[in-house]
Design a protein around this motif. Structure first.
Motif, mmCIF file in Angstrom:
data_model
loop_
_atom_site.group_PDB
_atom_site.id
_atom_site.type_symbol
_atom_site.label_atom_id
_atom_site.label_comp_id
_atom_site.label_asym_id
_atom_site.label_seq_id
_atom_site.Cartn_x
_atom_site.Cartn_y
_atom_site.Cartn_z
ATOM 1 N N VAL A 1 20.730 -17.727 -101.228
ATOM 2 C CA VAL A 1 21.537 -16.508 -101.251
ATOM 3 C C VAL A 1 20.678 -15.292 -100.931
ATOM 4 C CG1 VAL A 1 22.941 -14.995 -102.695
ATOM 5 C CG2 VAL A 1 23.198 -17.474 -102.877
ATOM 6 N N LEU A 2 19.478 -15.237 -101.499
ATOM 7 C CA LEU A 2 18.569 -14.116 -101.243
ATOM 8 C C LEU A 2 18.210 -14.036 -99.766
ATOM 9 C CD1 LEU A 2 16.690 -11.832 -102.203
ATOM 10 C CD2 LEU A 2 14.954 -13.583 -102.632
ATOM 11 N N PHE A 3 17.832 -15.169 -99.173
ATOM 12 C CA PHE A 3 17.465 -15.187 -97.759
ATOM 13 C C PHE A 3 18.645 -14.783 -96.881
ATOM 14 C CE2 PHE A 3 13.683 -18.399 -97.795
ATOM 15 C CZ PHE A 3 13.007 -17.539 -98.667
ATOM 16 N N ALA A 4 19.818 -15.372 -97.158
ATOM 17 C CA ALA A 4 20.996 -15.111 -96.338
ATOM 18 C C ALA A 4 21.397 -13.643 -96.401
ATOM 19 C CB ALA A 4 22.160 -15.990 -96.804
ATOM 20 N N ASN A 5 21.378 -13.079 -97.596
ATOM 21 C CA ASN A 5 21.791 -11.689 -97.741
ATOM 22 C C ASN A 5 20.789 -10.736 -97.103
ATOM 23 O OD1 ASN A 5 23.665 -9.710 -98.895
ATOM 24 N ND2 ASN A 5 21.912 -9.104 -100.117
ATOM 25 N N PHE A 6 19.507 -11.049 -97.217
ATOM 26 C CA PHE A 6 18.490 -10.203 -96.602
ATOM 27 C C PHE A 6 18.638 -10.223 -95.078
ATOM 28 C CE2 PHE A 6 14.341 -9.203 -94.852
ATOM 29 C CZ PHE A 6 13.961 -8.103 -95.613
ATOM 30 N N TYR A 7 18.850 -11.409 -94.531
ATOM 31 C CA TYR A 7 19.017 -11.545 -93.077
ATOM 32 C C TYR A 7 20.243 -10.759 -92.607
ATOM 33 C CZ TYR A 7 19.666 -13.702 -88.489
ATOM 34 O OH TYR A 7 19.830 -13.913 -87.143
ATOM 35 N N PHE B 1 27.740 -8.817 -83.398
ATOM 36 C CA PHE B 1 27.044 -9.537 -84.465
ATOM 37 C C PHE B 1 26.472 -10.855 -83.946
ATOM 38 C CE2 PHE B 1 28.735 -6.751 -87.774
ATOM 39 C CZ PHE B 1 27.749 -6.848 -88.759
ATOM 40 N N GLU B 2 27.248 -11.569 -83.148
ATOM 41 C CA GLU B 2 26.768 -12.838 -82.629
ATOM 42 C C GLU B 2 25.634 -12.644 -81.626
ATOM 43 O OE1 GLU B 2 30.618 -15.787 -83.163
ATOM 44 O OE2 GLU B 2 30.046 -15.134 -81.146
ATOM 45 N N ASP B 3 25.701 -11.562 -80.835
ATOM 46 C CA ASP B 3 24.646 -11.288 -79.853
ATOM 47 C C ASP B 3 23.339 -10.883 -80.518
ATOM 48 O OD1 ASP B 3 26.429 -11.844 -77.842
ATOM 49 O OD2 ASP B 3 26.905 -9.738 -77.407
ATOM 50 N N ASN B 4 23.432 -10.351 -81.727
ATOM 51 C CA ASN B 4 22.241 -9.860 -82.412
ATOM 52 C C ASN B 4 21.780 -10.782 -83.532
ATOM 53 O OD1 ASN B 4 21.451 -6.799 -81.643
ATOM 54 N ND2 ASN B 4 23.646 -7.136 -81.321
ATOM 55 N N SER B 5 22.283 -12.014 -83.542
ATOM 56 C CA SER B 5 21.880 -12.965 -84.583
ATOM 57 C C SER B 5 22.077 -14.381 -84.044
ATOM 58 C CB SER B 5 22.706 -12.764 -85.854
ATOM 59 O OG SER B 5 24.057 -13.165 -85.640
ATOM 60 N N ILE B 6 21.744 -15.354 -84.866
ATOM 61 C CA ILE B 6 21.972 -16.751 -84.494
ATOM 62 C C ILE B 6 23.256 -17.270 -85.143
ATOM 63 C CG2 ILE B 6 19.511 -17.206 -84.251
ATOM 64 C CD1 ILE B 6 19.657 -18.628 -86.999
ATOM 65 N N LEU B 7 24.036 -16.389 -85.723
ATOM 66 C CA LEU B 7 25.205 -16.764 -86.507
ATOM 67 C C LEU B 7 26.474 -16.800 -85.658
ATOM 68 C CD1 LEU B 7 24.476 -14.514 -89.621
ATOM 69 C CD2 LEU B 7 23.922 -16.943 -89.333
ATOM 70 N N GLY C 1 21.651 -8.233 -94.052
ATOM 71 C CA GLY C 1 21.395 -6.805 -94.210
ATOM 72 C C GLY C 1 20.607 -6.231 -93.046
ATOM 73 N N VAL C 2 19.604 -6.976 -92.579
ATOM 74 C CA VAL C 2 18.791 -6.523 -91.441
ATOM 75 C C VAL C 2 19.641 -6.485 -90.172
ATOM 76 C CG1 VAL C 2 16.846 -7.112 -89.950
ATOM 77 C CG2 VAL C 2 16.625 -7.322 -92.439
ATOM 78 N N VAL C 3 20.482 -7.509 -89.962
ATOM 79 C CA VAL C 3 21.357 -7.543 -88.792
ATOM 80 C C VAL C 3 22.311 -6.350 -88.817
ATOM 81 C CG1 VAL C 3 23.204 -8.833 -87.637
ATOM 82 C CG2 VAL C 3 21.203 -10.039 -88.515
#
Length: 246
Positions: free
Chosen positions: A35-41, A83-89, A43-45
């Motif tokens: 959860v910590l990793f996911a939320n931090f990622y 969001f998709e262009d700026n992440s791997i999600l 937040g940066v995006v």
């Protein structure tokens, strides 16, 4: 034995490498820090995107769920692609139906006056909870009732919706083995606390309409006393990890 200047003496790069190695090798650590990793990622995006794009009218996020109000569906679709262009999600969209959209356990409806909220329950919800006749400490059973009551008071913006949700909660609790006396006692305690807060001019966060509804409850107890209630200008009574508004 005491470590001198521990916080300033720890080698940062080495410690980061140790943490990364431990997380990579230990599945338990991965689940604990997920959860910590996911939320931090996320937040940066978000910071990256909203420094480039104009912020939507409203944007709230809790972990992996976001509530967005924009000027058009095209604007929301553009935000999704960004969001998709700026992440791997990968992101999916759910549009409102009749100006209403569930977000977590809150049903949010858009009106001319702003957002109206109430408790959201799925059609498949069987209203099951800790049974009132369970062999467990009494405080656990009391906490179960309080959770239902607290959610009704915190999520419902109008007193009409609050009353309907309290009735639904009472029915669910009674069906799970709690007595009507137990339920009504907790409901009265919670409402009396709201009344006391209002009469004492305690600051309560929420929307103007919710404050007016609760103020009316306070006046029903002390009709001769005018009540001044302060409120936060943000219109959605929920706490989110990320909030962007223009």
């Amino acid at each position: 034995m005491n470590v001198e200047s521990l916080f300033t003496s720890v080698p940062v790069d080495e410690t980061i490498d140790l943490i990364a190695d431990r997380v990579y090798r230990d599945e338990t650590m991965v689940s604990l820090l997920g959860v910590l990793f996911a939320n931090f990622y996320m937040g940066v995006v978000e910071e990256r995107i909203f420094s480039q794009l104009e912020c939507p009218l409203t944007y709230f996020r809790y972990i992996d769920d976001s509530f967005v109000k924009a000027t058009s569906t095209k604007a929301i679709e553009n935000l999704r692609r960004t969001f998709e262009d700026n992440s791997i999600l990968h992101f999916t969209l759910e549009n409102s139906v009749d100006n209403s959209l569930p977000f977590l356990d809150v049903l949010i409806s858009s009106t001319n006056e702003g957002f109206q909220t109430t408790v959201y329950t799925k059609l498949t919800n069987l209203s099951m909870c800790l049974n009132g006749e369970s062999e467990c400490p009494a405080r656990y059973r009391a906490s179960t009732i309080k959770a239902f009551v607290r959610r009704a008071l915190s999520h419902c913006l109008s007193w009409t919706d609050t009353h309907k949700e309290l009735e639904r909660a009472a029915e669910a609790l009674i069906n799970n083995g709690y007595s009507n006396k137990q339920v009504q006692r907790e409901v009265r305690t919670a409402i009396d606390k709201c009344r006391a807060d209002i009469v004492a001019n305690t600051k309560i966060i929420g929307s103007p309409r919710r404050q007016q509804a609760l103020t009316n409850i306070g006046r029903s107890v002390h009709p001769e006393r005018e009540t001044s209630v302060e409120y936060d200008s943000r219109d959605v009574p929920h706490t989110f990890l990320s909030t962007y508004q223009r």
